[in-house]
Write a protein that holds these residues in place. Structure first.
Motif, PDB file in Angstrom:
ATOM      1  N   ARG A  70      17.332 -18.120 -46.308  1.00 17.56           N
ATOM      2  CA  ARG A  70      17.121 -17.299 -45.116  1.00 17.56           C
ATOM      3  C   ARG A  70      17.091 -18.231 -43.913  1.00 17.56           C
ATOM      4  NH1 ARG A  70      12.121 -15.187 -45.138  1.00 17.56           N
ATOM      5  NH2 ARG A  70      12.615 -13.360 -43.887  1.00 17.56           N
ATOM      6  N   VAL A  71      17.912 -17.916 -42.916  1.00 17.38           N
ATOM      7  CA  VAL A  71      18.124 -18.803 -41.782  1.00 17.38           C
ATOM      8  C   VAL A  71      17.478 -18.219 -40.527  1.00 17.38           C
ATOM      9  CG1 VAL A  71      19.914 -19.703 -40.228  1.00 17.38           C
ATOM     10  CG2 VAL A  71      20.214 -19.863 -42.700  1.00 17.38           C
ATOM     11  N   TYR A  72      16.696 -19.064 -39.838  1.00 12.35           N
ATOM     12  CA  TYR A  72      16.076 -18.654 -38.577  1.00 12.35           C
ATOM     13  C   TYR A  72      17.122 -18.646 -37.471  1.00 12.35           C
ATOM     14  CZ  TYR A  72      13.470 -18.990 -34.195  1.00 12.35           C
ATOM     15  OH  TYR A  72      13.012 -18.789 -32.907  1.00 12.35           O
ATOM     16  N   VAL A  73      17.195 -17.516 -36.726  1.00 10.88           N
ATOM     17  CA  VAL A  73      18.130 -17.360 -35.612  1.00 10.88           C
ATOM     18  C   VAL A  73      17.364 -16.809 -34.415  1.00 10.88           C
ATOM     19  CG1 VAL A  73      20.268 -16.283 -34.812  1.00 10.88           C
ATOM     20  CG2 VAL A  73      19.988 -16.808 -37.242  1.00 10.88           C
ATOM     21  N   GLU A  74      17.640 -17.361 -33.239  1.00 11.18           N
ATOM     22  CA  GLU A  74      17.020 -16.846 -32.017  1.00 11.18           C
ATOM     23  C   GLU A  74      18.064 -16.721 -30.916  1.00 11.18           C
ATOM     24  OE1 GLU A  74      14.170 -20.051 -30.923  1.00 11.18           O
ATOM     25  OE2 GLU A  74      15.519 -20.417 -29.225  1.00 11.18           O
ATOM     26  N   GLN A  75      17.758 -15.824 -29.959  1.00 15.22           N
ATOM     27  CA  GLN A  75      18.587 -15.659 -28.773  1.00 15.22           C
ATOM     28  C   GLN A  75      17.701 -15.735 -27.537  1.00 15.22           C
ATOM     29  OE1 GLN A  75      21.938 -12.683 -29.057  1.00 15.22           O
ATOM     30  NE2 GLN A  75      20.540 -11.759 -30.527  1.00 15.22           N
ATOM     31  N   SER A  76      18.201 -16.399 -26.506  1.00 12.79           N
ATOM     32  CA  SER A  76      17.485 -16.463 -25.230  1.00 12.79           C
ATOM     33  C   SER A  76      18.492 -16.378 -24.089  1.00 12.79           C
ATOM     34  CB  SER A  76      16.659 -17.751 -25.138  1.00 12.79           C
ATOM     35  OG  SER A  76      17.484 -18.889 -25.242  1.00 12.79           O
ATOM     36  N   GLY A  77      17.956 -16.244 -22.870  1.00 12.15           N
ATOM     37  CA  GLY A  77      18.835 -16.145 -21.708  1.00 12.15           C
ATOM     38  C   GLY A  77      19.238 -14.719 -21.413  1.00 12.15           C
ATOM     39  N   ASN A  78      20.486 -14.530 -21.029  1.00 15.53           N
ATOM     40  CA  ASN A  78      21.011 -13.241 -20.601  1.00 15.53           C
ATOM     41  C   ASN A  78      21.790 -12.596 -21.747  1.00 15.53           C
ATOM     42  OD1 ASN A  78      22.349 -11.091 -19.429  1.00 15.53           O
ATOM     43  ND2 ASN A  78      23.250 -12.260 -17.763  1.00 15.53           N
ATOM     44  N   PRO A  79      21.366 -11.434 -22.250  1.00 16.08           N
ATOM     45  CA  PRO A  79      22.078 -10.787 -23.361  1.00 16.08           C
ATOM     46  C   PRO A  79      23.542 -10.483 -23.059  1.00 16.08           C
ATOM     47  CG  PRO A  79      19.930  -9.774 -23.031  1.00 16.08           C
ATOM     48  CD  PRO A  79      20.154 -10.694 -21.867  1.00 16.08           C
TER      49      PRO A  79
END
Length: 329
Positions: free
Chosen positions: A33-42
């Motif tokens: 299971r891999v950790y994924v994140e998003q930040s900034g402007n969608p």
């Protein structure tokens, strides 16, 4: 006191800290299971950040190389490290598993094409990924290029870099019987996978210390002790990949396939005094990559945190953000 008076710290060139707007654990199969994140402007320019190592994990500072108004920043911890689970697991953990994971993340997030940003092993992975999926990579931003060749491994683990850092090399080799020092990667492999947790941790810290001591042009050669959990994942995964020659089909795989990315624009940011990944690899890559451009940073080593490296990477990505239409993203 600064070792180079008048030189700004890397943080001076970065954007302010930001928090992710999305965090998830993505099941990539094989028990991982891999950790994924998003930040900034969608709605911003999508960029995936590939960390180093293998086994280094991503950090919050990596978000700060991108204008949060202009970019949708995707970070993830590669199999076996950081917040991904199981921790330090080498089973079903190869270059080609990671390439497949990157594509799985892109599809899961509904992204058609993205910029790919990576340094050191992250640059290796970015190149292999782009060669395998040239339709998905719109731009490559590479730092401290490592081409996963025997020449590079011989430099760092066979005594090349030791000519500049003999004290640190002495500490690294002293843990191994003299009869085994002709192949330090194999010698450490036996200890890192011995099944004795204390032995594995001791050798993991020594493995990490050798690399960390040489990372920055400002280094005094004494990086301090690396936390045990981080060191164990970092050292075991890195050694696992190096013992297996990066899981590539031939030495020189990346340069032999560079024609597949000849049309993809990108920039290589390389420290002139990089002791871990000397500039020859970046130079060779630039000579074969038609749409790539090499920028040598004069007073810099290997680390992402080198001020000159950080300044140039931010500048490169600002240009990408301003010209997203040019890259079709």
């Amino acid at each position: 006191m600064d070792k180079f008076p008048g030189q700004k710290r890397a943080a001076a060139f970065l954007y302010p800290p930001i928090e992710p707007f999305d965090q998830q654990m993505l099941d990539v199969g094989d028990g991982h299971r891999v950790y994924v994140e998003q930040s900034g402007n969608p709605e911003g320019v999508p960029v995936v950040v590939l960390h180093g190592g293998p086994g280094g994990g991503c950090s919050p500072a990596m978000r700060r190389y991108f204008d949060p108004e202009a970019f949708r920043v995707i970070l993830f911890d590669q199999r076996g490290c950081g917040r991904s689970r199981p921790h330090a697991m080498i089973e079903a953990n190869t270059t080609w598993h990671l390439v497949a994971d990157i594509e799985r993340i892109r599809c899961a997030l509904g992204i058609q094409r993205w910029a790919v940003f990576g340094g050191s092993w992250g640059a290796t992975l970015a190149l292999i990924y782009a060669e395998a999926h040239p339709e998905s990579a719109a731009f490559l931003a590479l730092r401290g290029v490592f081409l996963s060749t025997q020449r590079e491994l011989d430099w760092f683990y066979g005594g090349g870099a030791a000519q500049f850092w003999p004290e640190q090399w002495g500490r690294f080799t002293s843990l191994v019987p003299e009869a085994e020092r002709g192949d330090m990667i194999a010698a450490y492999h036996r200890r890192l996978f011995s099944g004795d947790f204390m032995v594995e941790t001791r050798f993991a810290r020594a493995w990490a210390a050798w690399e960390n001591a040489l990372a920055s042009v400002e280094s005094d050669g004494n990086p301090g002790e690396t936390p045990a959990d981080y060191a164990r994942a970092f050292a075991r995964l890195e050694n696992h990949y190096f013992v297996n020659k990066g899981f590539l089909d031939e030495d020189g795989h990346i340069l032999r396939n560079v024609g597949k990315i000849g049309h993809i624009p990108g920039v290589i940011v390389q420290g002139r005094y990089d002791m871990i990944c000397p500039p020859k690899s970046a130079h060779d890559l630039a000579n074969g990559w038609r749409a790539g451009r090499l920028h040598i940073v004069r007073a810099a080593g290997h680390a992402l945190s080198e001020p000159g490296i950080s300044q140039e990477l931010v500048r490169v990505m600002q240009a990408v953000g301003r010209n997203r239409g040019t890259y079709g993203i």
